[in-house]
Design an enzyme around this catalytic site. Structure first.
Site, PDB file in Angstrom:
ATOM      1  N   ASP A 110       0.877  -1.157   0.000  1.00  0.00           N
ATOM      2  CA  ASP A 110       0.000   0.000   0.000  1.00  0.00           C
ATOM      3  C   ASP A 110       0.933   1.230   0.000  1.00  0.00           C
ATOM      4  O   ASP A 110       2.096   1.123   0.387  1.00  0.00           O
ATOM      5  CB  ASP A 110      -0.865  -0.040   1.266  1.00  0.00           C
ATOM      6  CG  ASP A 110      -1.658   1.227   1.449  1.00  0.00           C
ATOM      7  OD1 ASP A 110      -2.316   1.665   0.501  1.00  0.00           O
ATOM      8  OD2 ASP A 110      -1.586   1.794   2.574  1.00  0.00           O
ATOM      9  N   GLY A 131      -7.247   4.024   3.402  1.00  0.00           N
ATOM     10  CA  GLY A 131      -7.341   3.002   2.357  1.00  0.00           C
ATOM     11  C   GLY A 131      -8.591   3.105   1.505  1.00  0.00           C
ATOM     12  O   GLY A 131      -8.750   2.373   0.532  1.00  0.00           O
ATOM     13  N   VAL A 132      -9.477   4.015   1.884  1.00  0.00           N
ATOM     14  CA  VAL A 132     -10.770   4.141   1.201  1.00  0.00           C
ATOM     15  C   VAL A 132     -10.635   5.156   0.053  1.00  0.00           C
ATOM     16  O   VAL A 132      -9.949   6.170   0.188  1.00  0.00           O
ATOM     17  CB  VAL A 132     -11.841   4.592   2.236  1.00  0.00           C
ATOM     18  CG1 VAL A 132     -13.163   4.901   1.581  1.00  0.00           C
ATOM     19  CG2 VAL A 132     -12.002   3.517   3.306  1.00  0.00           C
ATOM     20  N   ASP A 177      -1.628  -0.603   6.106  1.00  0.00           N
ATOM     21  CA  ASP A 177      -1.829   0.084   7.392  1.00  0.00           C
ATOM     22  C   ASP A 177      -3.316   0.326   7.661  1.00  0.00           C
ATOM     23  O   ASP A 177      -3.651   0.968   8.651  1.00  0.00           O
ATOM     24  CB  ASP A 177      -1.107   1.444   7.404  1.00  0.00           C
ATOM     25  CG  ASP A 177      -1.776   2.440   6.495  1.00  0.00           C
ATOM     26  OD1 ASP A 177      -2.180   2.043   5.376  1.00  0.00           O
ATOM     27  OD2 ASP A 177      -1.927   3.614   6.886  1.00  0.00           O
ATOM     28  N   ARG A 199     -11.279   8.108  -2.812  1.00  0.00           N
ATOM     29  CA  ARG A 199     -11.641   9.515  -2.597  1.00  0.00           C
ATOM     30  C   ARG A 199     -13.166   9.687  -2.504  1.00  0.00           C
ATOM     31  O   ARG A 199     -13.682  10.299  -1.562  1.00  0.00           O
ATOM     32  CB  ARG A 199     -11.082  10.361  -3.740  1.00  0.00           C
ATOM     33  CG  ARG A 199     -10.995  11.843  -3.417  1.00  0.00           C
ATOM     34  CD  ARG A 199     -10.436  12.605  -4.617  1.00  0.00           C
ATOM     35  NE  ARG A 199      -9.150  12.080  -5.056  1.00  0.00           N
ATOM     36  CZ  ARG A 199      -8.576  12.371  -6.228  1.00  0.00           C
ATOM     37  NH1 ARG A 199      -9.178  13.190  -7.072  1.00  0.00           N
ATOM     38  NH2 ARG A 199      -7.404  11.855  -6.559  1.00  0.00           N
ATOM     39  N   LYS A 249      -5.409   7.909  -6.454  1.00  0.00           N
ATOM     40  CA  LYS A 249      -5.227   8.260  -7.873  1.00  0.00           C
ATOM     41  C   LYS A 249      -3.980   9.109  -8.059  1.00  0.00           C
ATOM     42  O   LYS A 249      -3.617   9.454  -9.173  1.00  0.00           O
ATOM     43  CB  LYS A 249      -6.474   8.999  -8.388  1.00  0.00           C
ATOM     44  CG  LYS A 249      -7.695   8.099  -8.389  1.00  0.00           C
ATOM     45  CD  LYS A 249      -8.903   8.749  -9.019  1.00  0.00           C
ATOM     46  CE  LYS A 249     -10.008   7.692  -9.141  1.00  0.00           C
ATOM     47  NZ  LYS A 249     -11.271   8.230  -9.626  1.00  0.00           N
ATOM     48  N   ASN A 250      -3.340   9.462  -6.945  1.00  0.00           N
ATOM     49  CA  ASN A 250      -2.100  10.267  -7.000  1.00  0.00           C
ATOM     50  C   ASN A 250      -0.856   9.398  -6.840  1.00  0.00           C
ATOM     51  O   ASN A 250       0.245   9.930  -6.660  1.00  0.00           O
ATOM     52  CB  ASN A 250      -2.110  11.316  -5.879  1.00  0.00           C
ATOM     53  CG  ASN A 250      -3.204  12.351  -6.070  1.00  0.00           C
ATOM     54  OD1 ASN A 250      -3.223  13.066  -7.063  1.00  0.00           O
ATOM     55  ND2 ASN A 250      -4.146  12.411  -5.138  1.00  0.00           N
ATOM     56  N   ASP A 298      -0.002   5.076   0.862  1.00  0.00           N
ATOM     57  CA  ASP A 298      -0.225   6.052   1.937  1.00  0.00           C
ATOM     58  C   ASP A 298      -0.206   5.353   3.303  1.00  0.00           C
ATOM     59  O   ASP A 298      -1.026   4.482   3.563  1.00  0.00           O
ATOM     60  CB  ASP A 298      -1.588   6.743   1.761  1.00  0.00           C
ATOM     61  CG  ASP A 298      -1.681   7.520   0.452  1.00  0.00           C
ATOM     62  OD1 ASP A 298      -0.900   8.467   0.271  1.00  0.00           O
ATOM     63  OD2 ASP A 298      -2.537   7.170  -0.389  1.00  0.00           O
TER      64      ASP A 298
HETATM   65  C1  BG6 Z   1      -5.621   5.869   0.156  1.00  0.00           C
HETATM   66  C2  BG6 Z   1      -5.535   6.690   1.420  1.00  0.00           C
HETATM   67  O1  BG6 Z   1      -4.362   5.299  -0.109  1.00  0.00           O
HETATM   68  O2  BG6 Z   1      -5.999   6.674  -0.961  1.00  0.00           O
HETATM   69  C3  BG6 Z   1      -6.800   7.487   1.645  1.00  0.00           C
HETATM   70  O3  BG6 Z   1      -5.334   5.811   2.509  1.00  0.00           O
HETATM   71  C4  BG6 Z   1      -7.118   8.298   0.399  1.00  0.00           C
HETATM   72  O4  BG6 Z   1      -6.631   8.326   2.771  1.00  0.00           O
HETATM   73  C5  BG6 Z   1      -7.234   7.365  -0.805  1.00  0.00           C
HETATM   74  O5  BG6 Z   1      -8.328   9.014   0.569  1.00  0.00           O
HETATM   75  C6  BG6 Z   1      -7.556   8.094  -2.107  1.00  0.00           C
HETATM   76  O6  BG6 Z   1      -6.477   8.921  -2.425  1.00  0.00           O
HETATM   77  P1  BG6 Z   1      -6.472  10.051  -3.554  1.00  0.00           P
HETATM   78  O7  BG6 Z   1      -5.027  10.493  -3.582  1.00  0.00           O
HETATM   79  O8  BG6 Z   1      -6.879   9.381  -4.849  1.00  0.00           O
HETATM   80  O9  BG6 Z   1      -7.422  11.089  -3.152  1.00  0.00           O
HETATM   81 MG    MG Z   2      -2.655   3.121   3.634  1.00  0.00          MG
END
Ligand code: BG6
Ligand code: MG
Length: 212
Positions: free
Chosen positions: A8, A45-46, A169, A48, A116-117, A10
């Site tokens: 994973d 992990g959820v 995590d 956006r 998505k980042n 983040d």
């Molecule tokens: C997960 C994070 O990896 O990605 C979440 O644990 C986050 O906190 C989710 O909301 C979506 O991320 P992003 O960068 O696409 O907004």
């Molecule tokens: Mg995570």
């Protein structure tokens, strides 16, 4: 024998969970919804969109589709702005050593992230070249806790789930890994230790020797 490590992003590779929290807190407060660290646990992990749905549920609010999309964009703009200075000092303990050790032993490396980042962050911290596969929030139909993100990763590597360790995590991520038949290791979040096959405070405690 383990043939791949799938991480994973983040909260396992990099310390971005706090940036997500601050950005979501700002979004929630703009809707008049109180949002603290303990609420943020539910969002780890959820995806956006699912995160915003959970915040709205928390505050018993409904908003139009247009407002929903606008909030997703402003949350992400704020979040991306807040991580511009991210660098290798923001890597979590043990990450870089483990990546290098696994690579030197011919073990494949993957990312399985809801974000998505993900590709942007990996490039920003200059570790993108270390991974054989990156599956992120752009590449799945069903976000975690569905196992799709990890199953796609194993498939791209030509491996079966039982040959891969997933490091997570978040509760949603451990559920996804277990549902997919992976070895699920929880890192840095004692609340999810019981759900996982093994728990470590951080990756310095993990020994590849035990699995190779
Ligand atoms: C997960 C994070 O990896 O990605 C979440 O644990 C986050 O906190 C989710 O909301 C979506 O991320 P992003 O960068 O696409 O907004
Ligand atoms: Mg995570």
């Amino acid at each position: 024998m383990v043939k791949a490590l799938i991480f994973d992003l983040d909260g396992v590779i990099v310390t971005t969970e706090h940036n997500h929290f601050i950005a979501w807190q700002r979004t929630a407060n703009s809707l008049g919804i109180e949002f603290e660290e303990e609420h943020n646990e539910l969002l780890k992990g959820v995806s956006r969109a699912d995160s915003l749905k959970k915040i709205l549920e928390l505050g018993s609010k409904t908003i139009s589709n247009e407002a929903f999309e606008a909030l997703l964009k402003s949350k992400n703009d704020f979040y991306v702005d807040s991580i511009q200075e991210l660098n290798q000092s923001d890597l979590l303990p043990g990450v870089l050593d483990l990546l290098h050790e696994a690579k030197s032993k011919g073990i494949k490396l993957g990312i399985g992230s809801s974000s998505k980042n993900a590709n942007f962050i990996l490039k920003l911290i200059k570790i993108d070249h270390l991974f054989d596969v990156v599956i992120d929030g752009n590449g799945v139909e069903h976000p975690k806790p569905h196992p799709e993100v990890f199953l796609n990763g194993a498939k791209s590597l030509g491996l079966s789930p039982s040959e891969c360790i997933v490091f997570e995590d978040a509760a949603s991520g451990i559920t996804a890994a277990k549902a997919g038949g992976f070895i699920a290791i929880a890192v840095g979040n004692p609340n999810i230790a019981e759900m996982a096959d093994t728990y470590f405070n951080d990756l310095t405690e993990f020994s590849l020797e035990a699995y190779a």
